[in-house]
Design an enzyme around this catalytic site. Sequence first.
Site, PDB file in Angstrom:
ATOM      1  N   GLY A  48      69.221  65.108 -18.745  1.00 52.99           N
ATOM      2  CA  GLY A  48      69.911  66.199 -18.062  1.00 52.99           C
ATOM      3  C   GLY A  48      70.973  66.918 -18.859  1.00 52.99           C
ATOM      4  O   GLY A  48      71.708  66.306 -19.625  1.00 52.99           O
ATOM      5  N   VAL A  53      75.673  61.193 -22.022  1.00 55.74           N
ATOM      6  CA  VAL A  53      74.858  60.760 -23.166  1.00 55.74           C
ATOM      7  C   VAL A  53      74.002  61.917 -23.686  1.00 55.74           C
ATOM      8  O   VAL A  53      73.868  62.103 -24.892  1.00 55.74           O
ATOM      9  CB  VAL A  53      73.995  59.528 -22.816  1.00 55.74           C
ATOM     10  N   CYS A  54      73.456  62.715 -22.778  1.00 53.69           N
ATOM     11  CA  CYS A  54      72.615  63.842 -23.205  1.00 53.69           C
ATOM     12  C   CYS A  54      73.428  64.866 -23.998  1.00 53.69           C
ATOM     13  O   CYS A  54      72.951  65.403 -24.994  1.00 53.69           O
ATOM     14  CB  CYS A  54      71.966  64.508 -21.996  1.00 53.69           C
ATOM     15  N   THR A  55      74.644  65.121 -23.553  1.00 61.82           N
ATOM     16  CA  THR A  55      75.499  66.055 -24.276  1.00 61.82           C
ATOM     17  C   THR A  55      75.799  65.511 -25.670  1.00 61.82           C
ATOM     18  O   THR A  55      75.690  66.235 -26.668  1.00 61.82           O
ATOM     19  CB  THR A  55      76.807  66.312 -23.496  1.00 61.82           C
ATOM     20  N   MET A  58      72.432  65.855 -27.776  1.00 61.48           N
ATOM     21  CA  MET A  58      72.076  67.217 -28.188  1.00 61.48           C
ATOM     22  C   MET A  58      73.113  67.792 -29.154  1.00 61.48           C
ATOM     23  O   MET A  58      72.764  68.501 -30.089  1.00 61.48           O
ATOM     24  CB  MET A  58      71.891  68.122 -26.971  1.00 61.48           C
TER      25      MET A  58
END
Length: 159
Positions: A48, A53-55, A58
Amino acid sequence: MASTPELGAPAPDFTLPGIVLSGTEVEQRDFTLSEHRGKPIVLAFYPGDDTPVCTKQMCAYNNELEKFTGIGAEIWGISPQDLASHEKFAQRHGLHQPLLADPEKTVIRQYGVALKGLGLKRSVFLVDAEGVLRWKHVATFGLTFQPVATLTEQIAALA
């Protein structure tokens, strides 16, 4: 849940809408895997936009984007959020890699990384210049991600 594609097999082809941030401008277009033959593509499935963690993942890939482009590779982020969410995410964090939207989870299921009710397993697939799946990592819990060094080593091993 479907299993992930086998190493050495052709990577499942797909077309998804996506965004690319160039400077401050956002370009929306379709991304078709088979149209990018001739260079390795890293498919980074992430749960998401704007989650911790995704931020971090990416942003890490974006901060070292030149390591991918320097060896002739591209990295595409794929998640179930829509283009509007991707655009805000990219602009908020200055992300310049393509972010592809799979709200129907078609490609997520095709790659066998869907989690019922939870979205998807954080996963990375390396597709070589001929469109063959050469390496993959599917996280069990998704609290960590594959570092740039690991991914670029795998890409370099294709040469």
